[in-house]
Scaffold this motif. Sequence first.
Motif, PDB file in Angstrom:
ATOM      1  N   PHE A 205       0.729  -1.166   0.016  1.00 21.15           N
ATOM      2  CA  PHE A 205       0.050  -0.124  -0.002  1.00 21.15           C
ATOM      3  C   PHE A 205       0.877   1.205  -0.088  1.00 21.15           C
ATOM      4  O   PHE A 205       1.878   1.387   0.739  1.00 21.15           O
ATOM      5  N   VAL A 206       0.587   2.256  -0.676  1.00 24.40           N
ATOM      6  CA  VAL A 206       1.280   3.319  -0.733  1.00 24.40           C
ATOM      7  C   VAL A 206       0.210   4.559   0.012  1.00 24.40           C
ATOM      8  O   VAL A 206      -0.619   5.022  -0.664  1.00 24.40           O
ATOM      9  N   CYS A 207       0.790   5.037   1.032  1.00 16.71           N
ATOM     10  CA  CYS A 207       0.263   6.076   1.843  1.00 16.71           C
ATOM     11  C   CYS A 207       0.142   7.651   0.901  1.00 16.71           C
ATOM     12  O   CYS A 207       1.220   7.932   0.594  1.00 16.71           O
ATOM     13  N   GLY A 208      -0.681   7.909   0.912  1.00 17.73           N
ATOM     14  CA  GLY A 208      -1.089   9.547   0.093  1.00 17.73           C
ATOM     15  C   GLY A 208      -1.121  10.464   0.992  1.00 17.73           C
ATOM     16  O   GLY A 208      -1.668  11.619   0.555  1.00 17.73           O
ATOM     17  N   LEU A 209      -1.121  10.321   2.359  1.00 16.25           N
ATOM     18  CA  LEU A 209      -1.426  11.692   3.359  1.00 16.25           C
ATOM     19  C   LEU A 209      -0.282  12.659   3.187  1.00 16.25           C
ATOM     20  O   LEU A 209      -0.552  13.734   3.401  1.00 16.25           O
ATOM     21  N   CYS A 210       0.888  12.116   3.199  1.00 21.55           N
ATOM     22  CA  CYS A 210       2.142  13.180   3.337  1.00 21.55           C
ATOM     23  C   CYS A 210       3.111  13.230   2.185  1.00 21.55           C
ATOM     24  O   CYS A 210       3.202  11.946   1.682  1.00 21.55           O
ATOM     25  N   PRO A 211       3.963  13.993   1.831  1.00 19.33           N
ATOM     26  CA  PRO A 211       5.074  13.674   1.019  1.00 19.33           C
ATOM     27  C   PRO A 211       5.988  12.620   1.111  1.00 19.33           C
ATOM     28  O   PRO A 211       6.571  12.317  -0.017  1.00 19.33           O
ATOM     29  N   HIS A 212       6.141  11.925   2.250  1.00 21.96           N
ATOM     30  CA  HIS A 212       6.972  10.854   2.386  1.00 21.96           C
ATOM     31  C   HIS A 212       6.524   9.646   1.436  1.00 21.96           C
ATOM     32  O   HIS A 212       7.293   8.949   0.891  1.00 21.96           O
ATOM     33  N   GLY A 213       5.274   9.410   1.348  1.00 19.38           N
ATOM     34  CA  GLY A 213       4.615   8.640   0.429  1.00 19.38           C
ATOM     35  C   GLY A 213       5.068   7.107   0.770  1.00 19.38           C
ATOM     36  O   GLY A 213       5.623   6.254  -0.105  1.00 19.38           O
ATOM     37  N   CYS A 214       5.054   6.840   1.976  1.00 24.41           N
ATOM     38  CA  CYS A 214       5.477   5.461   2.544  1.00 24.41           C
ATOM     39  C   CYS A 214       4.912   4.245   2.026  1.00 24.41           C
ATOM     40  O   CYS A 214       3.664   4.165   1.467  1.00 24.41           O
ATOM     41  N   ARG A 215       5.724   3.361   1.357  1.00 24.93           N
ATOM     42  CA  ARG A 215       5.235   1.915   0.662  1.00 24.93           C
ATOM     43  C   ARG A 215       5.400   0.925   1.716  1.00 24.93           C
ATOM     44  O   ARG A 215       6.395   0.481   2.074  1.00 24.93           O
ATOM     45  N   LEU A 216       4.229   0.482   2.059  1.00 27.75           N
ATOM     46  CA  LEU A 216       4.082  -0.433   3.235  1.00 27.75           C
ATOM     47  C   LEU A 216       3.481  -1.875   2.888  1.00 27.75           C
ATOM     48  O   LEU A 216       2.537  -1.828   2.192  1.00 27.75           O
ATOM     49  N   ARG A 217       4.148  -2.911   3.285  1.00 32.00           N
ATOM     50  CA  ARG A 217       3.769  -4.315   2.979  1.00 32.00           C
ATOM     51  C   ARG A 217       2.871  -4.783   4.369  1.00 32.00           C
ATOM     52  O   ARG A 217       3.060  -3.951   5.594  1.00 32.00           O
ATOM     53  N   PRO A 218       2.158  -5.584   4.342  1.00 30.01           N
ATOM     54  CA  PRO A 218       1.414  -6.136   5.479  1.00 30.01           C
ATOM     55  C   PRO A 218       2.222  -6.197   6.730  1.00 30.01           C
ATOM     56  O   PRO A 218       3.397  -7.106   6.758  1.00 30.01           O
ATOM     57  N   GLY A 219       2.089  -5.910   7.725  1.00 24.35           N
ATOM     58  CA  GLY A 219       2.624  -5.753   9.021  1.00 24.35           C
ATOM     59  C   GLY A 219       3.433  -4.535   9.275  1.00 24.35           C
ATOM     60  O   GLY A 219       4.164  -4.390  10.436  1.00 24.35           O
ATOM     61  N   GLN A 220       3.938  -3.709   8.206  1.00 25.11           N
ATOM     62  CA  GLN A 220       4.740  -2.411   8.445  1.00 25.11           C
ATOM     63  C   GLN A 220       3.974  -1.214   8.547  1.00 25.11           C
ATOM     64  O   GLN A 220       2.830  -1.272   8.559  1.00 25.11           O
ATOM     65  N   TYR A 221       4.718  -0.531   9.540  1.00 25.28           N
ATOM     66  CA  TYR A 221       4.164   0.806   9.905  1.00 25.28           C
ATOM     67  C   TYR A 221       4.721   1.993   9.209  1.00 25.28           C
ATOM     68  O   TYR A 221       5.968   1.971   8.712  1.00 25.28           O
ATOM     69  N   GLY A 222       4.095   3.161   8.802  1.00 24.04           N
ATOM     70  CA  GLY A 222       4.526   4.224   8.264  1.00 24.04           C
ATOM     71  C   GLY A 222       5.588   5.114   9.248  1.00 24.04           C
ATOM     72  O   GLY A 222       5.607   4.582  10.326  1.00 24.04           O
ATOM     73  N   ARG A 223       6.312   5.776   8.524  1.00 22.23           N
ATOM     74  CA  ARG A 223       7.282   6.457   9.158  1.00 22.23           C
ATOM     75  C   ARG A 223       6.572   7.445  10.192  1.00 22.23           C
ATOM     76  O   ARG A 223       7.419   7.655  11.413  1.00 22.23           O
ATOM     77  N   CYS A 224       5.250   7.689  10.226  1.00 26.66           N
ATOM     78  CA  CYS A 224       4.799   8.366  11.226  1.00 26.66           C
ATOM     79  C   CYS A 224       4.370   7.677  12.291  1.00 26.66           C
ATOM     80  O   CYS A 224       3.666   8.239  13.410  1.00 26.66           O
ATOM     81  N   GLY A 225       4.301   6.478  12.262  1.00 22.46           N
ATOM     82  CA  GLY A 225       3.752   5.659  13.204  1.00 22.46           C
ATOM     83  C   GLY A 225       2.158   5.371  13.161  1.00 22.46           C
ATOM     84  O   GLY A 225       1.604   4.667  14.024  1.00 22.46           O
ATOM     85  N   SER A 226       1.396   6.204  12.447  1.00 16.75           N
ATOM     86  CA  SER A 226      -0.079   6.047  12.648  1.00 16.75           C
ATOM     87  C   SER A 226      -0.595   5.553  11.458  1.00 16.75           C
ATOM     88  O   SER A 226      -1.936   5.550  11.215  1.00 16.75           O
ATOM     89  N   ARG A 227       0.084   4.777  10.492  1.00 19.17           N
ATOM     90  CA  ARG A 227      -0.476   3.934   9.450  1.00 19.17           C
ATOM     91  C   ARG A 227      -0.088   2.581   9.558  1.00 19.17           C
ATOM     92  O   ARG A 227       1.344   2.381   9.946  1.00 19.17           O
ATOM     93  N   ARG A 228      -1.078   1.636   9.566  1.00 18.58           N
ATOM     94  CA  ARG A 228      -0.345   0.257   9.378  1.00 18.58           C
ATOM     95  C   ARG A 228      -0.832  -0.262   8.361  1.00 18.58           C
ATOM     96  O   ARG A 228      -1.986  -0.279   8.190  1.00 18.58           O
ATOM     97  N   ALA A 229      -0.231  -1.374   7.649  1.00 15.95           N
ATOM     98  CA  ALA A 229      -0.588  -2.141   6.458  1.00 15.95           C
ATOM     99  C   ALA A 229      -0.875  -3.479   7.015  1.00 15.95           C
ATOM    100  O   ALA A 229      -0.336  -4.111   7.420  1.00 15.95           O
ATOM    101  N   ASP A 230      -2.268  -3.700   6.961  1.00 12.98           N
ATOM    102  CA  ASP A 230      -2.845  -4.965   7.097  1.00 12.98           C
ATOM    103  C   ASP A 230      -2.911  -5.754   5.614  1.00 12.98           C
ATOM    104  O   ASP A 230      -2.638  -5.393   4.844  1.00 12.98           O
ATOM    105  N   ASP A 231      -3.488  -7.183   5.642  1.00 13.32           N
ATOM    106  CA  ASP A 231      -3.423  -7.652   4.448  1.00 13.32           C
ATOM    107  C   ASP A 231      -4.510  -7.088   3.428  1.00 13.32           C
ATOM    108  O   ASP A 231      -4.104  -7.271   2.180  1.00 13.32           O
ATOM    109  N   ASP A 232      -5.393  -6.412   3.930  1.00 12.19           N
ATOM    110  CA  ASP A 232      -6.542  -5.982   3.079  1.00 12.19           C
ATOM    111  C   ASP A 232      -6.682  -4.592   3.060  1.00 12.19           C
ATOM    112  O   ASP A 232      -7.306  -4.124   2.085  1.00 12.19           O
ATOM    113  N   MET A 233      -5.958  -3.748   3.795  1.00 14.88           N
ATOM    114  CA  MET A 233      -6.114  -2.423   3.594  1.00 14.88           C
ATOM    115  C   MET A 233      -5.134  -1.625   4.388  1.00 14.88           C
ATOM    116  O   MET A 233      -4.444  -2.144   5.535  1.00 14.88           O
TER     117      MET A 233
END
Length: 337
Positions: free
Chosen positions: A19-47
Amino acid sequence: MVNTERVESRYYTRDGDAFVCGLCPHGCRLRPGQYGRCGSRRADDDMLVAYSYGKVSSICVDPVEKKPLYHYRPHSRCFSVGSIGCNMRCRHCQNYSISMMSYGKKRTTYESPEELARMCRHEGLDTIAFTYNEPGIWYEYIMDVKKADPGLRIILVTNGFLNEPPLRDLCGIADAVNMDVKGFTEEFYRGICDGHLEDVMRSARIVHEEGVHLELTYLVIPGRNDSQDEVRRFCEWVRDDLGADVPVHFTRFHPDFEMTDVPMTPVETVMRCRDIGIDAGLHYVYVGNVLTEDADNTYCPGCGRTLITRLGYLVDVTGLDGDRCSNCGRRADLVLR
């Protein structure tokens, strides 16, 4: 209260197994189980999950001047609330225990949007300030708090590091914004904050364009962002891009987090920054973390009359007749109601 439901993030796309987060300019690309650099986004299997949704770490009733907001409902109070995480990593952060997830898990309690709104009203207040950590990464929760009680006023105390679509959404519900401009070089933002100056400048322009009350804070750090040239360029940018009526707060640094080796800013330095702002043509320039007799007062740009006196958080509205200067009649650049 514990929230057992997952809340889906509202700005992201799917890219294969990530999943590619679109909230801030970092644009974190996260696979299931990973958290964004901000700590507020978590990738689950489905969303992509808004992991910090409703997680409250800090609550306080504050004078609005503490945000700092000097031109928004002076001498009023607000219900201040914070969560966990941040999409920058400022080496001097004063709230790192809640903003930096790797530095200890700050205990949080879950409050639904409806309950947070009730808590604010219970205190006899009509204004919530989202502060302490970066509110932009609490996007979904803030939008839902406003939906739960549309009559609430919303203040955001933000680093401005947010993509344009979610920022414009937040501008649609926000009444006032204090935005940190942490320095005025890209080198400072990259090396000290893990961010980008141009993104913050863009955000300030958007907030101003959207008609949301805006004030700016510049934390003055010795040897890092306090040169007269840098401060002057910042002030000229505010004047030319945002307008001379946008209030600017130059705040005194004190050592914290990873910058305990840097001395506290001399009072003379922040006072010099104020002088630079005034010389650049800014109408309202203040100092913070300094107790002064007159540098935090609001003066009429038309005739110089004192409109509001401040000593710390002691505030006295002295020179207004309604929303105008009682001496020359110029309309004050203040939100009074």
